[in-house]
Scaffold this motif. Structure first.
Motif, PDB file in Angstrom:
ATOM      1  N   CYS A  78       0.832  -1.211   0.000  1.00 15.42           N
ATOM      2  CA  CYS A  78       0.000   0.000   0.000  1.00 15.42           C
ATOM      3  C   CYS A  78       0.860   1.252   0.000  1.00 15.42           C
ATOM      4  O   CYS A  78       0.544   2.227  -0.677  1.00 15.42           O
ATOM      5  N   TYR A  79       1.955   1.222   0.746  1.00 17.86           N
ATOM      6  CA  TYR A  79       2.843   2.394   0.740  1.00 17.86           C
ATOM      7  C   TYR A  79       3.463   2.594  -0.641  1.00 17.86           C
ATOM      8  O   TYR A  79       3.529   3.706  -1.145  1.00 17.86           O
ATOM      9  N   GLN A  80       3.910   1.499  -1.237  1.00 24.37           N
ATOM     10  CA  GLN A  80       4.557   1.624  -2.546  1.00 24.37           C
ATOM     11  C   GLN A  80       3.574   2.045  -3.637  1.00 24.37           C
ATOM     12  O   GLN A  80       3.941   2.782  -4.544  1.00 24.37           O
ATOM     13  N   LEU A  81       2.337   1.592  -3.551  1.00 25.59           N
ATOM     14  CA  LEU A  81       1.343   1.943  -4.566  1.00 25.59           C
ATOM     15  C   LEU A  81       0.666   3.289  -4.302  1.00 25.59           C
ATOM     16  O   LEU A  81       0.338   4.016  -5.236  1.00 25.59           O
ATOM     17  N   LEU A  82       0.449   3.610  -3.041  1.00 25.41           N
ATOM     18  CA  LEU A  82      -0.368   4.774  -2.691  1.00 25.41           C
ATOM     19  C   LEU A  82       0.329   5.759  -1.756  1.00 25.41           C
ATOM     20  O   LEU A  82      -0.323   6.633  -1.177  1.00 25.41           O
ATOM     21  N   GLY A  83       1.632   5.607  -1.584  1.00 25.19           N
ATOM     22  CA  GLY A  83       2.363   6.428  -0.621  1.00 25.19           C
ATOM     23  C   GLY A  83       2.216   7.915  -0.824  1.00 25.19           C
ATOM     24  O   GLY A  83       2.310   8.692   0.131  1.00 25.19           O
ATOM     25  N   ASP A  84       1.968   8.353  -2.054  1.00 22.53           N
ATOM     26  CA  ASP A  84       1.775   9.782  -2.322  1.00 22.53           C
ATOM     27  C   ASP A  84       0.405  10.269  -1.860  1.00 22.53           C
ATOM     28  O   ASP A  84       0.148  11.475  -1.840  1.00 22.53           O
ATOM     29  N   LEU A  85      -0.463   9.328  -1.522  1.00 21.08           N
ATOM     30  CA  LEU A  85      -1.812   9.666  -1.046  1.00 21.08           C
ATOM     31  C   LEU A  85      -2.028   9.035   0.338  1.00 21.08           C
ATOM     32  O   LEU A  85      -2.743   8.038   0.475  1.00 21.08           O
ATOM     33  N   PRO A  86      -1.401   9.582   1.375  1.00 18.38           N
ATOM     34  CA  PRO A  86      -1.493   8.941   2.693  1.00 18.38           C
ATOM     35  C   PRO A  86      -2.925   8.763   3.195  1.00 18.38           C
ATOM     36  O   PRO A  86      -3.217   7.790   3.887  1.00 18.38           O
ATOM     37  N   SER A  87      -3.819   9.681   2.846  1.00 17.85           N
ATOM     38  CA  SER A  87      -5.199   9.550   3.321  1.00 17.85           C
ATOM     39  C   SER A  87      -5.909   8.367   2.663  1.00 17.85           C
ATOM     40  O   SER A  87      -6.972   7.943   3.130  1.00 17.85           O
ATOM     41  N   VAL A  88      -5.332   7.819   1.610  1.00 18.04           N
ATOM     42  CA  VAL A  88      -5.861   6.614   0.977  1.00 18.04           C
ATOM     43  C   VAL A  88      -5.016   5.407   1.383  1.00 18.04           C
ATOM     44  O   VAL A  88      -5.545   4.328   1.675  1.00 18.04           O
ATOM     45  N   TYR A 121       9.963  -4.704   1.219  1.00 15.85           N
ATOM     46  CA  TYR A 121       9.324  -5.963   1.627  1.00 15.85           C
ATOM     47  C   TYR A 121      10.135  -6.719   2.675  1.00 15.85           C
ATOM     48  O   TYR A 121       9.624  -7.640   3.314  1.00 15.85           O
ATOM     49  N   LEU A 122      11.393  -6.331   2.892  1.00  7.92           N
ATOM     50  CA  LEU A 122      12.183  -6.914   3.977  1.00  7.92           C
ATOM     51  C   LEU A 122      11.520  -6.632   5.328  1.00  7.92           C
ATOM     52  O   LEU A 122      11.699  -7.388   6.287  1.00  7.92           O
ATOM     53  N   PHE A 123      10.719  -5.557   5.402  1.00  8.34           N
ATOM     54  CA  PHE A 123       9.987  -5.216   6.621  1.00  8.34           C
ATOM     55  C   PHE A 123       9.139  -6.404   7.096  1.00  8.34           C
ATOM     56  O   PHE A 123       8.933  -6.580   8.301  1.00  8.34           O
ATOM     57  N   ALA A 124       8.658  -7.227   6.176  1.00 10.77           N
ATOM     58  CA  ALA A 124       7.845  -8.390   6.551  1.00 10.77           C
ATOM     59  C   ALA A 124       8.671  -9.447   7.287  1.00 10.77           C
ATOM     60  O   ALA A 124       8.133 -10.191   8.110  1.00 10.77           O
ATOM     61  N   LEU A 125       9.966  -9.498   6.991  1.00  7.14           N
ATOM     62  CA  LEU A 125      10.836 -10.459   7.681  1.00  7.14           C
ATOM     63  C   LEU A 125      11.456  -9.851   8.930  1.00  7.14           C
ATOM     64  O   LEU A 125      11.495 -10.474   9.982  1.00  7.14           O
ATOM     65  N   VAL A 126      12.021  -8.656   8.782  1.00  5.76           N
ATOM     66  CA  VAL A 126      12.656  -7.946   9.888  1.00  5.76           C
ATOM     67  C   VAL A 126      12.106  -6.542   9.873  1.00  5.76           C
ATOM     68  O   VAL A 126      12.369  -5.813   8.915  1.00  5.76           O
ATOM     69  N   SER A 165       8.965   5.614   9.511  1.00  2.69           N
ATOM     70  CA  SER A 165      10.060   6.509   9.130  1.00  2.69           C
ATOM     71  C   SER A 165      10.652   6.102   7.783  1.00  2.69           C
ATOM     72  O   SER A 165      10.303   5.063   7.217  1.00  2.69           O
ATOM     73  N   ASP A 166      11.581   6.907   7.322  1.00  2.00           N
ATOM     74  CA  ASP A 166      12.294   6.570   6.090  1.00  2.00           C
ATOM     75  C   ASP A 166      13.015   5.232   6.244  1.00  2.00           C
ATOM     76  O   ASP A 166      13.136   4.481   5.284  1.00  2.00           O
ATOM     77  N   GLN A 167      13.483   4.959   7.448  1.00  2.00           N
ATOM     78  CA  GLN A 167      14.161   3.684   7.718  1.00  2.00           C
ATOM     79  C   GLN A 167      13.213   2.515   7.450  1.00  2.00           C
ATOM     80  O   GLN A 167      13.611   1.508   6.866  1.00  2.00           O
ATOM     81  N   VAL A 168      11.968   2.648   7.849  1.00  2.00           N
ATOM     82  CA  VAL A 168      10.971   1.603   7.598  1.00  2.00           C
ATOM     83  C   VAL A 168      10.719   1.476   6.103  1.00  2.00           C
ATOM     84  O   VAL A 168      10.723   0.379   5.541  1.00  2.00           O
ATOM     85  N   HIS A 169      10.535   2.594   5.436  1.00  2.00           N
ATOM     86  CA  HIS A 169      10.229   2.568   4.005  1.00  2.00           C
ATOM     87  C   HIS A 169      11.386   2.023   3.176  1.00  2.00           C
ATOM     88  O   HIS A 169      11.165   1.361   2.162  1.00  2.00           O
ATOM     89  N   GLU A 170      12.624   2.284   3.598  1.00  2.00           N
ATOM     90  CA  GLU A 170      13.789   1.776   2.873  1.00  2.00           C
ATOM     91  C   GLU A 170      13.887   0.257   2.941  1.00  2.00           C
ATOM     92  O   GLU A 170      14.475  -0.367   2.059  1.00  2.00           O
ATOM     93  N   LEU A 171      13.312  -0.340   3.984  1.00  2.42           N
ATOM     94  CA  LEU A 171      13.331  -1.803   4.099  1.00  2.42           C
ATOM     95  C   LEU A 171      12.507  -2.464   2.999  1.00  2.42           C
ATOM     96  O   LEU A 171      12.783  -3.595   2.615  1.00  2.42           O
TER      97      LEU A 171
END
Length: 193
Positions: free
Chosen positions: A106-116, A158-163, A150-156
Motif C-alpha cells: 500500500c505504501y509503494q502503490l499509494l504512498g503519495d496519497l497517505p489519506s488513501v 518488503y524486507l519489513f515483513a521479515l525484519v 520513518s524513512d528507515q521503515v520505508h527503505e526496508l
C-alpha cells in the motif's frame, strides 16, 4: 388499517433493535487470579526485553530495526490471553507477516496519497488476515507502521515483513512457548495450524 400502522412502525422497531444491541450480550469477564497476572507480566516483560535487546544490538551495527509498536499489543494476546485464537502461533506470526506485506504494498502503490494508503493498508490487512486465517489485531498496526513509518521503515521495503515483523513475532512466540508452559494451569499454544 392495522397493517399500515405496522409498516409505519417497522423503521422505528428496527432502529430500537439496533440500539438495544449496544447494551451488550453478557457480563464482563471475572477477575484474573494474581498468579495469572504475574505470569502474564513475566512473559510480556521477557518477550519485549528479548526483542528490545536484539533491536539495540542490531541498530548499533546497522540500519535494521526489530522493535515496532504492534509487538506491545501482541504481548497482550500471547501472554495475557493465551487461549485466544487471535494470539496463537499461526495468527501471531502469520498476522504480522501478511499485514507487513500488505502495508508495504500500500505504501509503494499509494504512498503519495497517505489519506488513501493508511485506510487501504489497515482494511486490506484485515481482509488478508481473514482470508489466510491469521487474524491478529496487532497486524493492523503493523500494516499501518509500514505506511506511516520513518524513512528507515520505508527503505526496508518488503524486507519489513521479515525484519522486524516476522523475526519479532517468532522471538515473541519462542518466549511464549517457554514461559506460558511453566505453570501447571497454563498451556500454550492451543493450536498451531
Amino acid at each position: 388499517m392495522q397493517g399500515i400502522l405496522w409498516r409505519k412502525r417497522r423503521p422505528f422497531r428496527r432502529l430500537l433493535v439496533y440500539f438495544l444491541k449496544m447494551r451488550g450480550a453478557t457480563h464482563a469477564p471475572p477477575r484474573v487470579p494474581l498468579a495469572e497476572i504475574g505470569w502474564s507480566w513475566l512473559g510480556s516483560f521477557l518477550g519485549m526485553a528479548l526483542i528490545a535487546e536484539l533491536h539495540m544490538q542490531m541498530v548499533a551495527r546497522g540500519d535494521l530495526m526489530l522493535l515496532i509498536g504492534s509487538f506491545g499489543a501482541s504481548a497482550v494476546l500471547v501472554f495475557g490471553a493465551i487461549r485466544s485464537p487471535l494470539g496463537q502461533p499461526r495468527n501471531l506470526v502469520g498476522g504480522h507477516v501478511v499485514s507487513a506485506l500488505v502495508g508495504v504494498a500500500c505504501y509503494q502503490l499509494l504512498g503519495d496519497l497517505p489519506s488513501v494508503a493508511i485506510p487501504a493498508a489497515v482494511a486490506t490487512a484485515i481482509a488478508a488476515m481473514h482470508a489466510t486465517r491469521t487474524l491478529h489485531p496487532p497486524g493492523g498496526a503493523t500494516a499501518l507502521i509500514a505506511v506511516i513509518g520513518s524513512d528507515q521503515v520505508h527503505e526496508l521495503g518488503y524486507l519489513f515483513a521479515l525484519v522486524p515483523a516476522g523475526t519479532g513475532a517468532v522471538l515473541m512466540l519462542a518466549v511464549g512457548l517457554v514461559v506460558n508452559n511453566l505453570p501447571k494451569n497454563r498451556r500454550y499454544p492451543q493450536f498451531w495450524l
